[in-house]
Motif scaffolding. Structure first.
Motif, PDB file in Angstrom:
ATOM      1  N   MET A 239      53.995  38.857  32.881  1.00  0.00           N
ATOM      2  CA  MET A 239      52.857  38.769  31.965  1.00  0.00           C
ATOM      3  C   MET A 239      52.990  37.594  31.006  1.00  0.00           C
ATOM      4  O   MET A 239      52.416  37.583  29.932  1.00  0.00           O
ATOM      5  CB  MET A 239      52.722  40.091  31.193  1.00  0.00           C
ATOM      6  N   ASP A 240      53.760  36.564  31.407  1.00  0.00           N
ATOM      7  CA  ASP A 240      53.812  35.350  30.585  1.00  0.00           C
ATOM      8  C   ASP A 240      52.474  34.625  30.630  1.00  0.00           C
ATOM      9  O   ASP A 240      52.101  33.929  29.686  1.00  0.00           O
ATOM     10  CB  ASP A 240      54.920  34.404  31.074  1.00  0.00           C
ATOM     11  N   GLN A 241      51.759  34.792  31.756  1.00  0.00           N
ATOM     12  CA  GLN A 241      50.443  34.169  31.912  1.00  0.00           C
ATOM     13  C   GLN A 241      49.379  35.251  32.046  1.00  0.00           C
ATOM     14  O   GLN A 241      49.649  36.327  32.578  1.00  0.00           O
ATOM     15  CB  GLN A 241      50.430  33.308  33.174  1.00  0.00           C
ATOM     16  N   PRO A 242      48.152  34.982  31.577  1.00  0.00           N
ATOM     17  CA  PRO A 242      47.063  35.957  31.749  1.00  0.00           C
ATOM     18  C   PRO A 242      46.765  36.173  33.227  1.00  0.00           C
ATOM     19  O   PRO A 242      47.110  35.343  34.076  1.00  0.00           O
ATOM     20  CB  PRO A 242      45.874  35.291  31.052  1.00  0.00           C
ATOM     21  N   LEU A 243      46.109  37.269  33.526  1.00  0.00           N
ATOM     22  CA  LEU A 243      45.699  37.577  34.894  1.00  0.00           C
ATOM     23  C   LEU A 243      44.290  37.041  35.136  1.00  0.00           C
ATOM     24  O   LEU A 243      43.365  37.362  34.391  1.00  0.00           O
ATOM     25  CB  LEU A 243      45.728  39.089  35.127  1.00  0.00           C
ATOM     26  N   GLY A 244      44.160  36.232  36.155  1.00  0.00           N
ATOM     27  CA  GLY A 244      42.845  35.696  36.487  1.00  0.00           C
ATOM     28  C   GLY A 244      42.417  34.577  35.567  1.00  0.00           C
ATOM     29  O   GLY A 244      43.239  33.944  34.896  1.00  0.00           O
ATOM     30  N   ARG A 245      41.088  34.344  35.517  1.00  0.00           N
ATOM     31  CA  ARG A 245      40.538  33.241  34.727  1.00  0.00           C
ATOM     32  C   ARG A 245      39.779  33.708  33.493  1.00  0.00           C
ATOM     33  O   ARG A 245      39.348  32.879  32.688  1.00  0.00           O
ATOM     34  CB  ARG A 245      39.612  32.384  35.594  1.00  0.00           C
ATOM     35  N   MET A 246      39.573  35.011  33.352  1.00  0.00           N
ATOM     36  CA  MET A 246      38.763  35.517  32.240  1.00  0.00           C
ATOM     37  C   MET A 246      39.558  36.493  31.369  1.00  0.00           C
ATOM     38  O   MET A 246      40.322  37.317  31.871  1.00  0.00           O
ATOM     39  CB  MET A 246      37.510  36.228  32.765  1.00  0.00           C
ATOM     40  N   ILE A 247      39.334  36.385  30.043  1.00  0.00           N
ATOM     41  CA  ILE A 247      39.895  37.327  29.078  1.00  0.00           C
ATOM     42  C   ILE A 247      38.734  37.774  28.203  1.00  0.00           C
ATOM     43  O   ILE A 247      38.067  36.937  27.576  1.00  0.00           O
ATOM     44  CB  ILE A 247      40.983  36.669  28.199  1.00  0.00           C
ATOM     45  N   GLY A 248      38.462  39.076  28.179  1.00  0.00           N
ATOM     46  CA  GLY A 248      37.341  39.571  27.383  1.00  0.00           C
ATOM     47  C   GLY A 248      36.842  40.878  27.947  1.00  0.00           C
ATOM     48  O   GLY A 248      37.619  41.692  28.461  1.00  0.00           O
ATOM     49  N   ASN A 249      35.538  41.099  27.897  1.00  0.00           N
ATOM     50  CA  ASN A 249      34.969  42.355  28.387  1.00  0.00           C
ATOM     51  C   ASN A 249      33.899  42.101  29.442  1.00  0.00           C
ATOM     52  O   ASN A 249      34.152  42.285  30.622  1.00  0.00           O
ATOM     53  CB  ASN A 249      34.453  43.176  27.195  1.00  0.00           C
ATOM     54  N   ASN A 251      32.910  39.254  30.553  1.00  0.00           N
ATOM     55  CA  ASN A 251      33.350  38.210  31.475  1.00  0.00           C
ATOM     56  C   ASN A 251      34.410  38.713  32.458  1.00  0.00           C
ATOM     57  O   ASN A 251      34.492  38.250  33.594  1.00  0.00           O
ATOM     58  CB  ASN A 251      33.825  36.957  30.730  1.00  0.00           C
ATOM     59  N   GLU A 252      35.206  39.716  32.049  1.00  0.00           N
ATOM     60  CA  GLU A 252      36.171  40.289  33.001  1.00  0.00           C
ATOM     61  C   GLU A 252      35.476  41.171  34.035  1.00  0.00           C
ATOM     62  O   GLU A 252      35.918  41.250  35.185  1.00  0.00           O
ATOM     63  CB  GLU A 252      37.261  41.061  32.262  1.00  0.00           C
TER      64      GLU A 252
END
Length: 431
Positions: A239-249, A251-252
């Motif tokens: 989990m050093d990097q976010p999963l995928g390209r979107m962070i939010g609600n 947009n996820e």
């Protein structure tokens, strides 16, 4: 028996009996034993530890302070997945429809997000009309109809854990493997599933900061599951990097939909394929990973998995038509972050990005905060993608004007160098 006797026993490193554990859990939950005495006991547990037998008794005792859901009338092996919390973690929104479309019964209760980690329920509630809170009869009806339901945890589920965790949080007694493991497992086992896949995250954006601690926690939870005759397995993930390209609600949700259509970010889809394969093996639908991958490929290419997602949205009252409209996600403000030089991008600290997303309005600092469903971050580029100077690398979104200081904050998570660096997403598998 008194609570003082139990504190003395644990202080003197004695193994607590099932009767002693039941005594303090039940009497604390009902308000008979005060906070200060349980605080003393918790500190003794943190300092002196617990045996597997004690942790199993604690899990069982907490489970039985509230409602335990019985899914035995539903045919097949009921499967669930639990993540220890991450940034951009929309795995259940993609994995659930995939395995359900293949024939597994995906019975999931999820929580809300707090701090830098996002909650599955918050994401689903960004869909107009979507109902996360249903009773047991409705939960079973949804599972029988479509093999899938993702619902919110109700207040009558493991009330002892809610009370104990709140006390641990303010008394410096959170950091204990047996207490963490019994807390997670009590909630998971109370929801009625036969098999559970644990996604135990480690790294900057996770509760467990290194692989060693994440592995130890996973082993505790697997061992508790075995003691209670449940098929519990774990993946240790980065989990050093976010999963995928979107962070939010919102947009996820949109990214989950694109992933189900076959357009998912490769590193994210690697985790989806791995976790879905493991769950299909737990559900005894396939014998090995090769068989599972073939079925997953088919579920995505044929649109079966995407249709199952839409079916789940409709089943739970959501407006599946509006989320397919381009104007559904329509943030008023955006701020583009551009590369300051040429090279390979590397995102190094997902907690920074999760915290920025929270400050934009996509998450909560306190349980009372109201979420801005338009807020979030889009990663135009992800790790190991090449960028030129002034290329957009991420975009910040919000319904309110964006504090320009957040652009400086995100740079704490960004490196641009001449070299590629391999950061595997799946670090270990445990059974």
């Amino acid at each position: 028996m008194t609570i003082l006797d139990i504190i003395e026993n644990k202080k003197n490193r004695k193994e607590l009996s099932q009767e002693e554990i039941n005594f303090f859990v039940q009497n604390y939950t009902s308000g008979i034993i005060p906070d200060y005495q349980i605080s003393s006991l918790l500190m003794a547990i943190v300092l002196n530890g617990m045996t597997l037998k004690e942790a199993t008794f604690l899990t069982q005792s907490m489970m039985h302070t509230g409602k335990i859901i019985d899914l035995s009338e539903i045919k097949g092996i009921k499967v669930d997945k639990h993540s220890t919390g991450g940034v951009g973690d929309k795995v259940s929104l993609v994995l659930g429809p995939i395995v359900a479309s293949i024939g597994a019964v995906f019975a999931k209760m999820s929580g809300r997000g707090l701090g830098h980690t996002g909650g599955t329920i918050d994401k689903l509630e960004s869909i107009p009309g979507f109902g996360c809170y249903v009773n047991e009869m409705q939960f079973k009806k949804l599972l029988k109809k479509s093999n899938i339901a993702i619902i919110g945890q109700t207040d009558d589920l493991v009330p002892a854990d809610k009370k104990l965790y709140a006390l641990r949080d303010v008394t410096g007694t959170v950091n204990s493997m047996p207490l963490i493991a019994s807390s997670i497992m009590s909630k998971k086992l109370a929801t009625g599933s036969d098999a559970i896949l644990l996604d135990v995250k480690c790294g900057s954006g996770a509760f467990m900061k290194n692989e060693k601690d994440a592995t130890e926690l996973a082993k505790w939870m697997i061992s508790i599951g075995k003691k209670l005759k449940k098929d519990v397995r774990a993946e240790i993930t980065n989990m050093d990097q976010p999963l995928g390209r979107m962070i939010g609600n919102k947009n996820e949700i949109l990214e989950a939909m694109e992933s189900l259509k076959g357009n998912g970010e490769p590193r994210f889809m690697e985790l989806i394929y791995s976790s879905s394969s493991e769950i299909l093996m737990q559900a005894k639908i396939v014998k090995n990973k090769k068989e599972a991958i073939k079925l997953i490929d088919d579920a995505i290419k044929s649109q079966k998995a995407y249709k199952k997602f839409i079916e789940m949205i409709n089943n739970q009252g959501g407006d599946s038509k509006i989320i397919c409209q381009p104007q559904w996600w329509n943030p008023k403000y955006k701020l583009i972050i551009k590369a300051n030089k040429e090279g390979y991008l590397r995102l190094t600290n997902s907690v920074v990005l999760g915290t920025v997303a929270m400050k934009l309005g996509a998450g909560r600092q306190t349980k009372e905060d109201i979420i801005d469903n338009e807020a979030g971050i889009e990663l135009v580029k992800v790790s190991n993608e090449y960028v030129k100077k002034n290329d957009p690398i991420m975009i910040l979104y919000s319904s309110k004007e964006i504090d320009l200081s957040l652009s400086k904050e995100v740079w704490k998570s960004i490196e641009i160098s001449k070299n590629l660096k391999n950061d595997p997403i799946i670090l270990n598998n445990l059974k």
